[in-house]
Enzyme design. Structure first.
Site, mmCIF file in Angstrom:
data_model
loop_
_atom_site.group_PDB
_atom_site.id
_atom_site.type_symbol
_atom_site.label_atom_id
_atom_site.label_comp_id
_atom_site.label_asym_id
_atom_site.label_seq_id
_atom_site.Cartn_x
_atom_site.Cartn_y
_atom_site.Cartn_z
ATOM 1 N N LYS A 48 0.848 -1.199 0.000
ATOM 2 C CA LYS A 48 0.000 0.000 0.000
ATOM 3 C C LYS A 48 0.886 1.251 0.000
ATOM 4 C CE LYS A 48 -0.113 -0.338 5.007
ATOM 5 N NZ LYS A 48 -0.705 -1.091 6.123
ATOM 6 N N TYR A 273 16.308 29.659 9.140
ATOM 7 C CA TYR A 273 15.061 30.319 9.572
ATOM 8 C C TYR A 273 14.981 30.453 11.078
ATOM 9 C CZ TYR A 273 12.863 30.161 4.969
ATOM 10 O OH TYR A 273 12.549 30.354 3.652
HETATM 11 C C1 PLP Z 1 0.045 -2.083 6.684
HETATM 12 C C2 PLP Z 1 -0.548 -3.366 7.073
HETATM 13 C C3 PLP Z 1 0.244 -4.498 7.232
HETATM 14 C C4 PLP Z 1 1.755 -4.463 7.223
HETATM 15 O O1 PLP Z 1 2.187 -3.943 8.473
HETATM 16 P P1 PLP Z 1 3.755 -3.779 8.843
HETATM 17 O O2 PLP Z 1 3.743 -3.340 10.251
HETATM 18 O O3 PLP Z 1 4.269 -2.741 7.915
HETATM 19 O O4 PLP Z 1 4.380 -5.097 8.628
HETATM 20 C C5 PLP Z 1 -0.389 -5.711 7.472
HETATM 21 N N1 PLP Z 1 -1.732 -5.772 7.581
HETATM 22 C C6 PLP Z 1 -2.535 -4.690 7.471
HETATM 23 C C7 PLP Z 1 -3.993 -4.833 7.628
HETATM 24 C C8 PLP Z 1 -1.966 -3.453 7.228
HETATM 25 O O5 PLP Z 1 -2.741 -2.364 7.133
#
Ligand code: PLP
Length: 382
Positions: A48, A273
Site C-alpha cells: 500500500k 530560519y
Molecule cells: C500495513 C498493514 C500491514 C503491514 O504492516 P507492517 O507493520 O508494515 O508489517 C499488514 N496488515 C494490514 C492490515 C496493514 O494495514
C-alpha cells in the site's frame, strides 16, 4: 570524492541532485527471510501507499519474482494500477473494502476486497448474487485495534445469519495487531485469543477459509501467530519490526545528496530560519538541497545527522522546504567541498535511527520521501 553509483535504472526530475537508491534485491531477500520464518504459512506483502513510498510498480514485480502471490493495498485505485503488473496467479487485496458503487470495478479487474463491515459484505454479496456466482472475499474482524473490521456485534450477527455469505466465497479471514512492535505488550496475545475464538465460530461459505493475523512484527512473535498467511510490510523495506530486538533484515534504501555551497561564519552569526542556531565557534556550514518538501521531516532540525566521508555531521538550524544546513567544521576542507556526496539515509543512518531524530517511525519517513529525487533501482526482476 563524490560517491559514484552504477544505476540499474534511473528515473527522476531533470536537475535533481539527490539520489534515492532502492535495492529491489534487498527487498526480495527480506521477503525470502520472512517467508522462511513463516513457513509453512504463506507470505504476502503489504504494498500500500506505493509500496511504502518506494514504488509499487517496481517493488511488486520484484516480490512476485521472489515468490510472493498475495499483495495488499489500501485503495481500489492502487489495486487497479498494480493488477496489470502482476500475473493472474497473484491476488491483489484492497484493505479498505468496497466503497459504494465500486463492486463492478472490483469484479471487472479481478481484485479482491477486504470486507470491513456487514455493509461491505452486503454490497459484495449482492454483486455475487446478481452475477449468479460466488465472488472471492476476505473478511476483516476487529480483535482489539478498533479501527477497521467487523465489530464483535457484527460478528455475532453474521454467525446468527450465515445467509449473509450468499454470493460470496469466503477465502480468508484476517485481523490486525495493534501492538506487536512492543514485545512486552499483552495486547498481542489477547488479540490472538480473540482471533482464534472468532474464526472458530464464523460460518464458512463451503470450504474452510484461511486465516491471517501477523504483520512484520507479528511474524517475529513465532509460529502461534503465523496461521495460514502473513502480511509483512515495513520489514520488507528494511524497517526494524520489534523495538530493542536485533533485526536480521537488510537495509533497502540510501538517500544521498551533494553539498551545494560551503560558507565560513563566526559567532554571533546564526544559521537558517528563525536564526535558532547561533554558532559558538568559527563554523563551516554546508548547504544541501534536501528539505521537508522532499520528505526530510522538519522535526530533524538541529537534531538529525548526515554522513560525510565517514564523519557524523550534525544538522544545523531548521530544515527548510528545499534545503538543510550541516556543520562540516570538523571535516577536513578537502573532504567537504561543493559537489561532494553526503549520506542522509544509509550505513549507520538506518531508517529507524533517522526516523527517531524526526520524532516519527520508519513508516512515515519512507512514505514521505517524495518524487523529487532521482530514483535509482538496483536489481529486481530481469
Ligand atoms: C500495513 C498493514 C500491514 C503491514 O504492516 P507492517 O507493520 O508494515 O508489517 C499488514 N496488515 C494490514 C492490515 C496493514 O494495514
Amino acid at each position: 570524492m563524490p560517491t559514484s553509483i552504477e544505476p540499474a535504472c534511473t528515473e527522476g526530475p531533470i536537475g535533481a541532485t539527490t539520489r534515492l537508491t532502492i535495492d529491489l534485491d534487498a527487498i526480495a531477500a527480506n521477503w525470502r527471510f520472512l517467508a522462511e520464518t513463516a513457513t509453512p504459512a504463506l507470505t504476502g506483502a503489504a504494498v500500500k501507499a506505493d509500496a511504502y513510498g518506494l514504488g509499487a510498480a517496481r517493488v511488486a514485480p520484484a516480490l512476485y519474482a521472489a515468490g510472493c502471490r498475495h499483495f495488499f493495498v489500501a485503495h481500489l485505485g492502487e489495486a487497479l494500477t498494480l493488477r496489470p503488473l502482476l500475473a493472474l496467479d497473484a491476488t491483489v487485496y484492497v484493505l479498505h473494502g468496497v466503497p459504494p458503487g465500486t463492486a463492478g470495478d472490483f469484479v471487472a479487474a479481478g481484485i479482491t476486497p477486504i470486507l470491513n463491515s456487514l455493509g461491505d459484505l452486503e454490497a459484495w454479496s449482492a454483486a455475487g448474487k446478481a452475477l449468479g456466482r460466488r465472488l472471492p472475499a476476505v473478511l476483516h474482524v476487529d480483535t482489539g485495534m478498533c479501527r477497521t473490521g467487523l465489530s464483535a456485534g457484527e460478528v455475532t450477527r453474521l454467525i446468527a445469519e450465515p445467509g449473509r455469505l450468499d454470493g460470496v466465497s469466503l477465502d480468508l479471514v484476517i485481523s490486525h495487531l495493534s501492538c506487536a512492535d512492543d514485545p512486552a505488550n499483552p495486547m498481542t496475545a489477547r488479540q490472538r485469543g480473540r482471533f482464534l475464538d472468532i474464526t472458530a465460530r464464523l460460518p464458512t461459505s463451503g470450504a474452510p477459509f484461511r486465516r491471517a493475523l501477523a504483520n512484520s512484527a507479528g511474524i517475529l512473535w513465532g509460529g502461534d501467530y503465523h496461521f495460514d498467511l502473513v502480511r509483512p510490510g515495513i520489514a520488507l523495506y528494511g524497517g526494524h519490526p520489534i523495538a530493542g530486538k536485533a533485526t536480521p533484515l537488510a537495509p533497502v534504501i540510501r538517500l544521498e545528496s551533494n553539498i551545494l555551497q560551503v560558507r565560513e561564519i563566526d559567532p554571533p552569526e546564526a544559521v537558517g530560519y528563525g536564526a535558532v542556531h547561533k554558532v559558538s565557534r568559527p563554523t563551516r556550514v554546508a548547504t544541501v538541497a534536501v528539505g521537508y518538501a522532499d520528505g526530510y521531516i522538519r522535526a530533524a532540525g538541529n537534531r538529525g545527522t548526515a554522513l560525510l566521508a565517514g564523519h557524523d555531521i550534525p544538522i544545523l538550524g531548521r530544515i527548510s522546504m528545499d534545503l538543510m544546513t550541516i556543520d562540516v567544521t570538523d571535516v577536513p576542507p578537502a573532504q567537504s567541498q561543493p559537489g561532494m556526496a553526503i549520506t542522509l539515509v544509509g550505513d549507520r543512518l538506518t531508517i529507524d535511527r533517522v526516523a527517531a531524530t524526526m520524532d516519527t517511525v520508519s513508516y512515515e519517513l519512507l512514505t514521505r520521501l517524495g518524487q523529487r529525487f532521482t530514483r535509482v533501482y538496483l536489481g529486481g526482476a530481469a
